[in-house]
Design a protein around this motif. Sequence first.
Motif, PDB file in Angstrom:
ATOM      1  N   GLN A   1      50.735 -34.552  90.328  1.00 21.08           N
ATOM      2  CA  GLN A   1      50.268 -33.181  90.177  1.00 21.08           C
ATOM      3  C   GLN A   1      49.289 -33.129  89.010  1.00 21.08           C
ATOM      4  N   ALA A   2      48.536 -32.033  88.934  1.00 26.06           N
ATOM      5  CA  ALA A   2      47.631 -31.843  87.808  1.00 26.06           C
ATOM      6  C   ALA A   2      48.416 -31.901  86.502  1.00 26.06           C
ATOM      7  N   LEU A   3      47.863 -32.599  85.519  1.00 30.01           N
ATOM      8  CA  LEU A   3      48.427 -32.794  84.180  1.00 30.01           C
ATOM      9  C   LEU A   3      49.537 -33.837  84.130  1.00 30.01           C
ATOM     10  N   TRP A   4      50.041 -34.298  85.284  1.00 31.43           N
ATOM     11  CA  TRP A   4      51.153 -35.246  85.286  1.00 31.43           C
ATOM     12  C   TRP A   4      50.618 -36.675  85.152  1.00 31.43           C
ATOM     13  N   SER A   5      51.395 -37.506  84.473  1.00 32.51           N
ATOM     14  CA  SER A   5      51.072 -38.925  84.345  1.00 32.51           C
ATOM     15  C   SER A   5      52.384 -39.688  84.270  1.00 32.51           C
ATOM     16  N   GLU A   6      52.645 -40.541  85.258  1.00 32.15           N
ATOM     17  CA  GLU A   6      53.948 -41.198  85.372  1.00 32.15           C
ATOM     18  C   GLU A   6      53.779 -42.668  85.759  1.00 32.15           C
ATOM     19  N   GLN A   7      54.789 -43.461  85.441  1.00 28.27           N
ATOM     20  CA  GLN A   7      54.884 -44.837  85.927  1.00 28.27           C
ATOM     21  C   GLN A   7      56.343 -45.140  86.280  1.00 28.27           C
ATOM     22  N   ASP A   8      56.511 -45.963  87.298  1.00 30.92           N
ATOM     23  CA  ASP A   8      57.843 -46.430  87.670  1.00 30.92           C
ATOM     24  C   ASP A   8      58.189 -47.622  86.788  1.00 30.92           C
ATOM     25  N   PRO A   9      59.261 -47.542  85.995  1.00 34.56           N
ATOM     26  CA  PRO A   9      59.610 -48.689  85.154  1.00 34.56           C
ATOM     27  C   PRO A   9      59.774 -50.000  85.916  1.00 34.56           C
ATOM     28  N   ALA A  10      60.131 -49.925  87.197  1.00 31.99           N
ATOM     29  CA  ALA A  10      60.238 -51.155  87.986  1.00 31.99           C
ATOM     30  C   ALA A  10      58.911 -51.911  87.998  1.00 31.99           C
ATOM     31  N   GLN A  11      57.791 -51.171  87.928  1.00 30.73           N
ATOM     32  CA  GLN A  11      56.471 -51.807  87.884  1.00 30.73           C
ATOM     33  C   GLN A  11      56.315 -52.612  86.593  1.00 30.73           C
ATOM     34  N   TRP A  12      56.867 -52.100  85.496  1.00 30.73           N
ATOM     35  CA  TRP A  12      56.794 -52.829  84.220  1.00 30.73           C
ATOM     36  C   TRP A  12      57.541 -54.156  84.329  1.00 30.73           C
ATOM     37  N   TRP A  13      58.711 -54.109  84.969  1.00 34.68           N
ATOM     38  CA  TRP A  13      59.494 -55.339  85.081  1.00 34.68           C
ATOM     39  C   TRP A  13      58.798 -56.356  85.981  1.00 34.68           C
ATOM     40  N   ASP A  14      58.221 -55.875  87.081  1.00 38.02           N
ATOM     41  CA  ASP A  14      57.470 -56.784  87.950  1.00 38.02           C
ATOM     42  C   ASP A  14      56.317 -57.435  87.178  1.00 38.02           C
ATOM     43  N   ALA A  15      55.630 -56.628  86.327  1.00 32.49           N
ATOM     44  CA  ALA A  15      54.531 -57.167  85.529  1.00 32.49           C
ATOM     45  C   ALA A  15      55.041 -58.197  84.530  1.00 32.49           C
ATOM     46  N   LEU A  16      56.218 -57.949  83.965  1.00 29.29           N
ATOM     47  CA  LEU A  16      56.782 -58.910  83.016  1.00 29.29           C
ATOM     48  C   LEU A  16      57.122 -60.225  83.711  1.00 29.29           C
ATOM     49  N   GLU A  17      57.708 -60.135  84.874  1.00 26.41           N
ATOM     50  CA  GLU A  17      57.980 -61.354  85.641  1.00 26.41           C
ATOM     51  C   GLU A  17      56.688 -62.123  85.913  1.00 26.41           C
ATOM     52  N   THR A  18      55.624 -61.400  86.238  1.00 26.10           N
ATOM     53  CA  THR A  18      54.344 -62.031  86.549  1.00 26.10           C
ATOM     54  C   THR A  18      53.797 -62.789  85.345  1.00 26.10           C
ATOM     55  N   VAL A  19      53.790 -62.143  84.160  1.00 24.79           N
ATOM     56  CA  VAL A  19      53.201 -62.810  82.994  1.00 24.79           C
ATOM     57  C   VAL A  19      54.074 -63.968  82.517  1.00 24.79           C
ATOM     58  N   MET A  20      55.392 -63.841  82.649  1.00 26.75           N
ATOM     59  CA  MET A  20      56.253 -64.939  82.216  1.00 26.75           C
ATOM     60  C   MET A  20      56.090 -66.157  83.119  1.00 26.75           C
ATOM     61  N   GLN A  21      55.966 -65.918  84.411  1.00 26.18           N
ATOM     62  CA  GLN A  21      55.749 -67.049  85.312  1.00 26.18           C
ATOM     63  C   GLN A  21      54.383 -67.684  85.077  1.00 26.18           C
ATOM     64  N   ALA A  22      53.378 -66.862  84.742  1.00 29.89           N
ATOM     65  CA  ALA A  22      52.049 -67.403  84.449  1.00 29.89           C
ATOM     66  C   ALA A  22      52.078 -68.252  83.179  1.00 29.89           C
ATOM     67  N   LEU A  23      52.771 -67.784  82.161  1.00 23.65           N
ATOM     68  CA  LEU A  23      52.877 -68.577  80.936  1.00 23.65           C
ATOM     69  C   LEU A  23      53.637 -69.879  81.181  1.00 23.65           C
ATOM     70  N   ARG A  24      54.678 -69.790  81.992  1.00 15.38           N
ATOM     71  CA  ARG A  24      55.452 -71.009  82.253  1.00 15.38           C
ATOM     72  C   ARG A  24      54.596 -72.031  83.002  1.00 15.38           C
ATOM     73  N   ALA A  25      53.769 -71.550  83.925  1.00 14.73           N
ATOM     74  CA  ALA A  25      52.921 -72.471  84.684  1.00 14.73           C
ATOM     75  C   ALA A  25      51.873 -73.139  83.799  1.00 14.73           C
ATOM     76  N   ALA A  26      51.351 -72.391  82.811  1.00  8.74           N
ATOM     77  CA  ALA A  26      50.250 -72.920  81.999  1.00  8.74           C
ATOM     78  C   ALA A  26      50.697 -73.493  80.663  1.00  8.74           C
ATOM     79  N   HIS A  27      51.844 -73.049  80.146  1.00  9.81           N
ATOM     80  CA  HIS A  27      52.235 -73.424  78.779  1.00  9.81           C
ATOM     81  C   HIS A  27      53.747 -73.651  78.701  1.00  9.81           C
TER      82      HIS A  27
END
Length: 485
Positions: A37-63
């Motif tokens: 809606q107008a003025l609203w700004s939201e995020q699903d915390p599940a998206q944050w966790w998915d992003a964390l899994e992504t960066v941790m797997q990327a770091l593990r692959a490279a470092h």
Amino acid sequence: MYLGLDLGTSELKALLLADDHRIVGVARAPLTVSRPQALWSEQDPAQWWDALETVMQALRAAHAEALAQVRAIGLSGQMHGAVLLDAAGEVLRPAILWNDGRSAAQCDELAAAVPRLGEIAGNLAMPGFTAPKLLWVRAHEPALFARTAHVLLPKDWLRWRLSGEMVSDMSDAAGTLWLDVGARDWSDELLAATGLTRAHMPRLVEGSAVSAVLSPDLAARWGLGPQVAIAGGAGDNAASAIGMGLVAPGQGFVSLGTSGVIFVATDRFAPNPAQAVHAFCHALPGRWHQMSVMLSAASALSWAVRAFGFADEAALLVSAAGLDAPARAAAPLFLPYLSGERSPHNDAQAQGLLFGLTHAHGPADIAYAVAEGVSFGLHDGLDTLQPPQGDLALVGGGARSAWWAQLLADILEVPLALGEGGEAGGALGAARLAWLADGGRVEAVCRAPELRQRFVPEAAQLAGHRARHARFQALYRALRPCFPR
């Protein structure tokens, strides 16, 4: 090795830092914002966790080898967001973010309920803060509010998932309007005004203290060792300051991002809510900071690019830099209040203006006026803060223009220092807080970056800028009654 995790609005960044200050690796994962809606700004915390899994797997692959040597994790994140959990720890609704504007009426309600709000919390009630969001939920989603057992800030929800511990740090908690910022403790009076108690709040620690330990299951999955500590961490601006080594009273930075921020560290709680100054805890014990915020900085340049046909912001600044001194003195004046203004006016209805246009003016004159107007707005914010001691660090996308950096130094009348690696931001600060939680000394860990370029105010420009700045301020005072209310 130390791992910094920075949960922003548009991306989650992970940074591996060695104990010789080398940045060994960085991984990023994008995030999206929902605006139902107008003025609203939201995020699903599940998206944050998915992003964390992504960066941790990327770091593990490279470092993988470096990741296995991590001794502690630090957290940085977007401030003010409201993550609501039930008694079982389940998320009840999408998180309401810092840039959500739905709770303006609740800000008035909170200010009326607690006349001492600015004295206790160090800030005015604004829709960006967390407490008004909970008043909005209580008014519009009462059944959900009744089920709310815990309220966490975004990065602290990640900590909950990482460790099973509900903890926040002082700098991030200072942005809720529930903290007694001077006492560095939750305020029962402010909590009661929103129908909450300490039982709803996480435990508090300093940003450089150990807050929890990484879950053994996650450590094994991501290739970390056992007993990895998690530092308290910090809100994004305080973490960025730690990353730039800005920890002593009087040190600070200017950020030329979408919005404009001036941050100055202090050794005491110094609120100035009358001029919309933010007074928060810093990420280290016994230290605080003041912050002025203008809502349209580099975004004002983006508007001018679209409106006047420049190729991009860099082209606009090149055009502005080509004006000679007589043309600069005769340029229009620009009020940069395209999204209202916060510091020092606290005027959500303020509007932008190009004043003094003649047939002689072209795109270059307007380009100059816009860059100058943003600089004048930052000057007004700086005047509300305790004076900085020495240089202010310069960060943000706008810092890429040496011409604008010099103009800003001339207008602020403060030397500006552009350091190496400023783009690491909050993730570097988070990694440094992890290092401190592992026993590092502030003097050794919080080093200033190597100086890339320094911009010193030019005395010959002082009188001209002061005269135009006085006209700029007079324009706002004259026009304020004309803005819609």
